[in-house]
Design a protein around this motif. Structure first.
Motif, PDB file in Angstrom:
ATOM      1  N   GLU A  53       6.710  -0.113   7.013  1.00  0.00           N
ATOM      2  CA  GLU A  53       5.443   0.592   6.752  1.00  0.00           C
ATOM      3  C   GLU A  53       4.281  -0.408   6.636  1.00  0.00           C
ATOM      4  O   GLU A  53       3.208  -0.187   7.181  1.00  0.00           O
ATOM      5  N   THR A  87      12.271   0.242   4.738  1.00  0.00           N
ATOM      6  CA  THR A  87      11.151   1.168   4.958  1.00  0.00           C
ATOM      7  C   THR A  87       9.807   0.563   4.551  1.00  0.00           C
ATOM      8  O   THR A  87       8.835   0.612   5.304  1.00  0.00           O
ATOM      9  N   LYS A  88       9.775  -0.027   3.362  1.00  0.00           N
ATOM     10  CA  LYS A  88       8.517  -0.594   2.869  1.00  0.00           C
ATOM     11  C   LYS A  88       8.031  -1.721   3.797  1.00  0.00           C
ATOM     12  O   LYS A  88       6.833  -1.835   4.093  1.00  0.00           O
ATOM     13  N   CYS A 109       8.342  12.128  11.045  1.00  0.00           N
ATOM     14  CA  CYS A 109       7.906  12.574   9.710  1.00  0.00           C
ATOM     15  C   CYS A 109       7.560  14.057   9.717  1.00  0.00           C
ATOM     16  O   CYS A 109       7.882  14.778   8.766  1.00  0.00           O
ATOM     17  N   PHE A 160       0.714   7.729   1.125  1.00  0.00           N
ATOM     18  CA  PHE A 160       1.059   7.130   2.429  1.00  0.00           C
ATOM     19  C   PHE A 160      -0.023   6.214   3.016  1.00  0.00           C
ATOM     20  O   PHE A 160       0.260   5.472   3.955  1.00  0.00           O
ATOM     21  N   SER A 218      10.117   7.273   4.470  1.00  0.00           N
ATOM     22  CA  SER A 218       9.013   7.378   3.503  1.00  0.00           C
ATOM     23  C   SER A 218       8.712   8.850   3.226  1.00  0.00           C
ATOM     24  O   SER A 218       8.444   9.238   2.088  1.00  0.00           O
TER      25      SER A 218
END
Lengths: 95, 285
Positions: free
Chosen positions: B117, B113-114, A50, A11, A20
């Protein structure tokens, strides 16, 4: 034998999106190892989403795998405690 | 020619309302002429939320091949402020406690998502390096919740962020925008019933998840609003489709059904930096 996983390698320093975490947990679910150490070294932040995803997963997998979390930053630990408390309040589950 | 005049006021609510009107005019001009001229010459005051909304529209049209001409503000302080925000196209380098307007893009069907992020990793680095320690936990929490909402629900193709800590004034502005399906649109997609767009936003703020039966989800907006209003004693606004939701410190939250529909969701917050590290956990339970 215990398998140690360094979360920073997956991460980076921040665990942000639910997706993720979900992808990571999907892989973790498939590993044959029963004893897993999750090393939170250098993780500076985890989002509530998360932490929620992780706690939910842990509840489901606690009988199948022995999971141990180590090296948690105080703020990361606080977020887990908060989410676990929410689960206990909502469902009476031991997260 | 679209004249851009905004209320000479620190009210984010008033400026957002006016921006929705201006964006509608810009869309109409684009449909009519395929080229757009924007006249900012008489602009006397602009807040960062308005700059982000207008910049996002300009970039969206530019990416469609629209030629945009711009008459800059005559007021030097307004022109300088806009320039410091990275207006009109965004993309300036972060400096000190200033994260200028930044746009990011996703092709339809591409995993979001990538992209999110990667964007957020950059934002977090600046926050942790330059922001006062008392702000880091709060700002990180708010940014992460907004980012996750965009990833989970929006189906965006264009997103925008802007984060500023004004050292002299001691306050923080955070604005996050996406051009996705909107909050009412996400409820429709998941067959969650609501009366009108304001009812949808009120449901979102109360934590009604689009994922039916998942009690632990849908808390992002609710907890963020609580943290901003009650912990940081600031203001929290959401613009999504036809509703503008305003939760200002010390006032009862209000929502207004707008005449014009906005294609996306804007969330913006303004609060004073706490003097010491705030224990955010009591506000996000």
């Amino acid at each position: 034998m215990k398998k140690t996983i360094f979360l920073y390698n997956t991460f980076g320093a921040h665990i942000i999106t639910r997706n993720s975490m979900r992808m990571f947990l999907n892989l973790l679910s498939k590993t044959p190892d029963k004893e897993i150490v999750l090393d939170f070294k250098n993780i500076l932040f985890i989002s509530r989403s998360c932490a929620d995803e992780y706690v939910k997963w842990r509840i489901n997998f606690m009988e199948r795998k022995n999971i141990q979390e180590v090296n948690m930053d105080e703020k990361v630990e606080m977020m887990f405690k908060l989410v676990s408390l929410q689960y206990k309040k909502s469902f009476g589950l031991a997260a | 020619m679209v004249k851009i005049n905004l209320p000479d006021s620190d009210s984010q609510k008033k400026q957002i309302e006016e921006c929705v009107e201006i964006i509608d005019k810009i869309d109409k001009e684009y449909l009519k002429n395929k080229n757009v001229s924007l006249d900012l010459s008489e602009l006397k005051w602009i807040l960062s939320c308005s700059a982000l909304l207008l910049s996002s529209k300009i970039v969206e049209l530019k990416n469609k091949g629209c030629k945009i001409s711009l008459i800059p503000p005559e007021d030097i302080s307004v022109a300088n402020y806009l320039s410091s925000l990275g207006f009109p196209l965004g993309g300036g380098e972060p400096r000190d406690t200033f994260m200028p307007i930044h746009h990011f893009f996703r092709k339809a069907g591409e995993n979001s998502t990538k992209i999110i992020e990667t964007e957020m990793e950059g934002v977090f680095k600046v926050i942790e390096k330059n922001f006062p320690s008392g702000l880091i936990t709060s700002v990180s929490y708010l940014i992460a919740e907004m980012a996750d909402n965009i990833d989970q629900h929006s189906d965006f193709t264009q997103g925008s962020t802007m984060i500023q800590f004004y050292k002299k004034k001691g306050h923080v502005d955070i604005c996050v925008l996406d051009n996705g399906i909107t909050i009412p649109g996400a409820y429709e997609k998941n067959k969650v019933k609501f009366e009108d767009d304001c009812d949808a936003l009120n449901k979102a703020i109360r934590g009604v998840s689009t994922r039916e039966g998942e009690i632990s989800r849908g808390k992002g907006l609710e907890t963020s609003k609580n943290l901003v209003n009650n912990g940081l004693k600031g203001n929290f606004y959401i613009l999504s489709r036809r509703c503008l939701y305003c939760a200002e410190y010390d006032n009862k939250p209000k929502s207004k059904l707008m005449e014009k529909s906005f294609k996306g969701t804007l969330i913006c917050m303004r609060f004073k930096a706490p003097e010491k590290d705030l224990n955010i956990y009591r506000y996000i339970e």
